[in-house]
Design a protein around this motif. Structure first.
Motif, PDB file in Angstrom:
ATOM      1  N   ASP A 193      35.265  39.824  47.406  1.00 49.19           N
ATOM      2  CA  ASP A 193      33.828  39.775  47.706  1.00 49.19           C
ATOM      3  C   ASP A 193      33.026  39.268  46.505  1.00 49.19           C
ATOM      4  O   ASP A 193      31.850  38.949  46.647  1.00 49.19           O
ATOM      5  CB  ASP A 193      33.313  41.147  48.168  1.00 49.19           C
ATOM      6  N   GLY A 194      33.656  39.184  45.340  1.00 47.81           N
ATOM      7  CA  GLY A 194      32.992  38.557  44.198  1.00 47.81           C
ATOM      8  C   GLY A 194      32.617  37.116  44.506  1.00 47.81           C
ATOM      9  O   GLY A 194      31.611  36.605  44.022  1.00 47.81           O
ATOM     10  N   ASP A 217      41.505  43.614  45.457  1.00 48.43           N
ATOM     11  CA  ASP A 217      40.297  43.751  44.634  1.00 48.43           C
ATOM     12  C   ASP A 217      40.039  45.245  44.417  1.00 48.43           C
ATOM     13  O   ASP A 217      39.700  45.963  45.355  1.00 48.43           O
ATOM     14  CB  ASP A 217      39.137  43.079  45.387  1.00 48.43           C
ATOM     15  N   ASP A 262      30.849  40.656  39.276  1.00 45.63           N
ATOM     16  CA  ASP A 262      32.064  41.185  39.871  1.00 45.63           C
ATOM     17  C   ASP A 262      33.255  40.288  39.515  1.00 45.63           C
ATOM     18  O   ASP A 262      33.087  39.130  39.206  1.00 45.63           O
ATOM     19  CB  ASP A 262      31.857  41.148  41.387  1.00 45.63           C
TER      20      ASP A 262
HETATM   21 CA    CA Z   1      34.737  43.292  44.285  1.00 51.29          CA
END
Ligand code: CA
Length: 400
Positions: free
Chosen positions: A178-179, A22, A216
């Protein structure tokens, strides 16, 4: 990035490989950094066709880090670009993970969800060092998106290597950025993963994160395990020979043999026999130590860099049973979608969706919560599909 082994030999030596990277930094820079990681880590890993997979994985991530760092130095546009990297190798002897950053690898087993990776984020590091308590106000005030380790910013990087974790038929792994985890809670991830088939699970998780406003990028990989790993201890990972050789003991053997031959030449037969016996004992001890080191389970492989305190996953575990609370949250998602569709005059064919919702109620009445969760997810995914078809021009920000 998914690279499945294309032959039994390849599977035996390197297994199947799954990578989530990411990117961070300015848009194009983050994209480039994550692309280099996703492409180069499998290449570097597979290039080393023999030796310990855990070591190969660590070195592959370190090499990709150097590549990203170099590219970042060459071009001001990409200066200091970075990316996370969570890499899962599924091998006959178990699953091995190499990890940097705050993307995550989870394992679902027997309705428990385990986070196998440690988030290299400010909030996790501060909690781990005891500076803040997990549920304190201070902990909640720390921005979730500050990460403490990534590929790219520096020429060297400390890579966490985890495992091998055993594999059981029916286990499921989730790799994600983490999206996803910023929008979908661990208490929701578990029951969803327990209830849904793999493709629906991946689609549903992305849709749910998008619905909750995730701006995100969202990356989700779901891996189902179809066979058990070989029993622990039966197959162990080899160490490089010169690391495993007990050098001090070998030196003692050499000294004893040298002494014995010198004593033999000078006619001191008694002391010569003593030296020979000592040499034999040292030789036996060396052989035992060598065997022990070579067959040591790879779990004892330590972190690179040497400075880090050894931690090993799983770091957090959560119940993953389907439950009524999640079902009512999903109810709310569906009714919010309906309200929004009315207000904004979206053209959605509700017939199919309503039929799914009706069978959801039936399942719930019978206490079949996994099936109920499954049809609810289908209802949400179906609505989102229709919405996307309508809004093609609006752009699609989910990738799988
Ligand atoms: Ca991210």
């Amino acid at each position: 990035m998914v690279v499945t082994a294309d032959s039994l030999e390849r599977y035996a030596s390197r297994g199947h490989l799954f990578v989530v990277a990411d990117g961070m930094g300015a848009h194009a820079a983050g994209e480039l950094a994550s692309r280099i990681a996703a492409e180069q880590i499998p290449l570097y890993y597979l290039r080393q066709s023999s030796g310990d997979p855990a070591t190969a994985l660590r070195e592959a991530v370190q090499q990709a880090n150097r590549d990203i760092h170099q590219r970042g130095q060459q071009n001001p546009e990409f200066y200091n670009m970075g990316t996370t990297a969570s890499v899962l190798a599924v091998l006959a002897e178990g699953a091995v993970i190499a990890h940097v950053g705050d993307s995550r690898v989870y394992r679902l087993r027997d309705q428990r969800l385990e986070q196998l990776t440690f988030d290299h984020s400010l909030v996790w590091e501060m909690q781990a060092s005891g500076q803040v308590k997990a549920d304190s106000e201070l902990s909640k005030a720390i921005p979730k998106n500050v990460i403490t380790r990534s590929l790219g910013p520096s020429p060297n990087v400390l890579v966490d290597v985890e495992g091998p974790f055993s594999l059981k038929k029916g286990d499921r792994f989730l790799l994600c950025s983490d999206g996803l985890t910023g929008q979908v809670e661990d208490s929701e991830l578990g029951p969803l993963l327990t209830s849904l088939p793999p493709d629906l699970a991946a689609r549903m998780l992305v849709d749910l994160a998008n619905l909750r406003g995730g701006a995100d990028n969202i990356t989700v990989v779901v891996v189902d395990v179809l066979v058990d790993s070989e029993p622990v201890g039966k197959r162990r990972m080899a160490k490089p020979v010169n690391e495993a050789l007990p050098w001090p003991l070998l030196a003692s053997v050499a000294i004893c043999l040298l002494a014995a031959s010198l004593l033999g030449v000078s006619g001191n037969i008694g002391p010569m026999i003593v030296a020979l016996v000592l040499g034999t004992i040292a030789g036996g001890a060396a052989a035992v130590q060598y065997h022990r080191r070579v067959t040591e389970p790879a779990r004892n492989v330590t972190h690179g860099g040497g400075a880090a305190v050894r931690r090993s996953g799983p770091y957090r575990t959560y119940p993953a049973r389907p439950n009524v609370e999640l079902l009512s949250r999903l109810d709310q998602v569906i009714s919010a979608l309906k309200t929004a569709a009315q207000e904004r005059q979206w053209m959605i064919d509700w017939k199919h969706v309503d039929a799914l919702v009706a069978s959801d109620q039936q399942f719930r009445g019978q206490g079949r919560l996994a099936e109920a969760t499954c049809v609810q997810a289908q209802a949400i995914v179906e609505t989102m599909k229709q919405l996307r078809n309508q809004q093609r021009s609006g752009g699609e920000n989910a990738r799988e």
